[in-house]
Design a protein around this motif. Structure first.
Motif, PDB file in Angstrom:
ATOM      1  N   VAL A  28     -26.549  35.162  34.340  1.00 21.28           N
ATOM      2  CA  VAL A  28     -27.744  35.542  35.102  1.00 21.28           C
ATOM      3  C   VAL A  28     -28.116  34.428  36.081  1.00 21.28           C
ATOM      4  O   VAL A  28     -28.467  34.696  37.230  1.00 21.28           O
ATOM      5  CB  VAL A  28     -28.911  35.870  34.145  1.00 21.28           C
ATOM      6  N   HIS A  29     -28.010  33.190  35.633  1.00 29.61           N
ATOM      7  CA  HIS A  29     -28.351  32.059  36.489  1.00 29.61           C
ATOM      8  C   HIS A  29     -27.425  31.974  37.705  1.00 29.61           C
ATOM      9  O   HIS A  29     -27.860  31.630  38.808  1.00 29.61           O
ATOM     10  CB  HIS A  29     -28.290  30.755  35.693  1.00 29.61           C
ATOM     11  N   ASN A  30     -26.146  32.279  37.514  1.00 33.58           N
ATOM     12  CA  ASN A  30     -25.167  32.212  38.603  1.00 33.58           C
ATOM     13  C   ASN A  30     -25.027  33.534  39.362  1.00 33.58           C
ATOM     14  O   ASN A  30     -24.138  33.660  40.204  1.00 33.58           O
ATOM     15  CB  ASN A  30     -23.798  31.803  38.058  1.00 33.58           C
ATOM     16  N   HIS A  31     -25.876  34.496  39.064  1.00 34.51           N
ATOM     17  CA  HIS A  31     -25.865  35.816  39.715  1.00 34.51           C
ATOM     18  C   HIS A  31     -24.512  36.513  39.568  1.00 34.51           C
ATOM     19  O   HIS A  31     -24.020  37.145  40.505  1.00 34.51           O
ATOM     20  CB  HIS A  31     -26.247  35.702  41.192  1.00 34.51           C
ATOM     21  N   ALA A  44     -27.519  42.647  31.170  1.00 36.88           N
ATOM     22  CA  ALA A  44     -28.138  41.372  30.778  1.00 36.88           C
ATOM     23  C   ALA A  44     -29.232  41.600  29.741  1.00 36.88           C
ATOM     24  O   ALA A  44     -29.364  40.825  28.790  1.00 36.88           O
ATOM     25  CB  ALA A  44     -28.705  40.669  32.001  1.00 36.88           C
ATOM     26  N   THR A  45     -29.985  42.675  29.906  1.00 30.06           N
ATOM     27  CA  THR A  45     -31.046  42.985  28.939  1.00 30.06           C
ATOM     28  C   THR A  45     -30.464  43.305  27.579  1.00 30.06           C
ATOM     29  O   THR A  45     -30.926  42.782  26.549  1.00 30.06           O
ATOM     30  CB  THR A  45     -31.889  44.168  29.446  1.00 30.06           C
TER      31      THR A  45
END
Length: 65
Positions: A28-31, A44-45
């Motif tokens: 998620v941080h790196n898209h 992701a959820t």
């Protein structure tokens, strides 16, 4: 004997949950997508929920000692 099984199960669930949580947060941080071919937000959820559940089960196993 039962405490050894609880320790093993707690360790497995905790390591899996922690690893999945780190993997999800990194993606998620790196898209990047968490799973290929799936929409990013639902994957992701779902991965985050499964990771937290695994950590909770691991904590519960350790609490049974």
């Amino acid at each position: 004997m039962e405490s050894e099984a609880a320790i093993f199960a707690g360790a497995v669930f905790s390591l899996f949950g922690g690893g999945l949580l780190v993997w999800t947060a990194t993606c998620v941080h790196n898209h990047r997508p968490v799973a290929h071919g799936v929409r990013p937000v639902p994957s992701a959820t779902l991965a985050g929920v499964v990771a937290v559940l695994a950590l909770a089960i691991g904590t519960w196993c350790f609490g049974r000692l």
